[in-house]
Design a protein around this motif. Structure first.
Motif, short mmCIF file in Angstrom:
data_model
loop_
_atom_site.label_atom_id
_atom_site.label_comp_id
_atom_site.label_asym_id
_atom_site.label_seq_id
_atom_site.Cartn_x
_atom_site.Cartn_y
_atom_site.Cartn_z
N ALA A 6 -16.16 19.33 30.16
CA ALA A 6 -17.08 19.96 31.33
C ALA A 6 -16.07 20.95 32.14
O ALA A 6 -14.87 20.72 32.27
CB ALA A 6 -17.72 19.20 32.13
N ASP A 10 -20.20 23.91 35.02
CA ASP A 10 -21.22 22.72 34.78
C ASP A 10 -21.36 21.44 36.14
O ASP A 10 -22.12 20.47 35.87
CB ASP A 10 -20.29 21.44 33.49
CG ASP A 10 -20.07 22.28 32.36
OD1 ASP A 10 -21.42 22.72 31.91
OD2 ASP A 10 -19.45 22.51 32.05
N VAL A 43 -19.06 16.54 28.14
CA VAL A 43 -20.60 16.70 28.28
C VAL A 43 -20.89 16.67 26.90
O VAL A 43 -20.03 17.38 26.19
CB VAL A 43 -21.11 17.81 28.99
CG1 VAL A 43 -21.07 17.60 30.64
CG2 VAL A 43 -20.37 19.12 28.72
N GLU A 45 -24.21 18.50 24.57
CA GLU A 45 -25.18 19.58 24.69
C GLU A 45 -26.03 19.46 23.49
O GLU A 45 -25.28 19.40 22.11
CB GLU A 45 -24.49 20.87 24.71
CG GLU A 45 -23.89 21.25 25.92
CD GLU A 45 -23.37 22.73 25.94
OE1 GLU A 45 -23.26 23.20 25.12
OE2 GLU A 45 -22.87 23.22 27.07
N VAL A 50 -27.43 20.20 28.46
CA VAL A 50 -26.46 18.96 28.55
C VAL A 50 -27.29 17.83 28.70
O VAL A 50 -28.44 17.81 29.50
CB VAL A 50 -25.74 19.02 29.97
CG1 VAL A 50 -24.90 17.84 29.91
CG2 VAL A 50 -24.66 20.28 29.68
#
Length: 140
Positions: A6, A10, A43, A45, A50
């Protein structure tokens, strides 16, 4: 699913996953920026949204004889949105974090787990260790 490190863009979603909103987001953003070298967020996705995150703390142990650099990691704040759990997202986050740990040559990676998540970490390569001890203040 995509798992990635990230970045600054983010921060809002990372804050949301931690339950931080309103005025707390600005403070959280400052914390993330100040700890960018030691606390690495990852993260997960799905379709650009996310759905989970996990953090890798990178820390250095005191040098030893013949070991001037002794780095280790600690996994923190693992979260997968409830509607996306039990789909391999947590395992994908762990895979990315442990790949980062290998790349950095970390001595080991620890995690302080809640009771419900112990089996998850065991399935992802962690084990109980007889030498890891914990102290907590009596008034905690």
């Amino acid at each position: 699913m995509i798992v990635r490190r990230a970045g600054v863009a983010d921060v809002a979603v990372l804050a949301d996953l931690r339950g931080i909103d309103g005025d707390g987001i600005l403070s959280f953003a400052g914390w993330v920026a100040a700890h960018a070298e030691t606390h690495l967020p990852f993260v997960a996705e799905i379709d650009g949204a996310v759905v989970g995150a996990a953090w890798l703390l990178i820390a250095e142990r005191v040098p030893g004889n013949g070991s001037p650099e002794r780095w280790y990691g600690d996994i923190q704040s693992v979260m997968v949105r409830e509607e996306h759990r039990n789909r391999g997202i947590g395992a994908a986050l762990m895979s990315a974090i442990l790949a980062e740990a290998r790349t950095r040559g970390l001595l080991h990676v620890t995690v302080h787990s809640g009771r419900r998540a112990v089996d998850f970490y065991l399935r992802n390569g962690f084990s109980h260790h007889r030498q890891l001890l914990l102290w907590e203040p009596a008034d905690a």
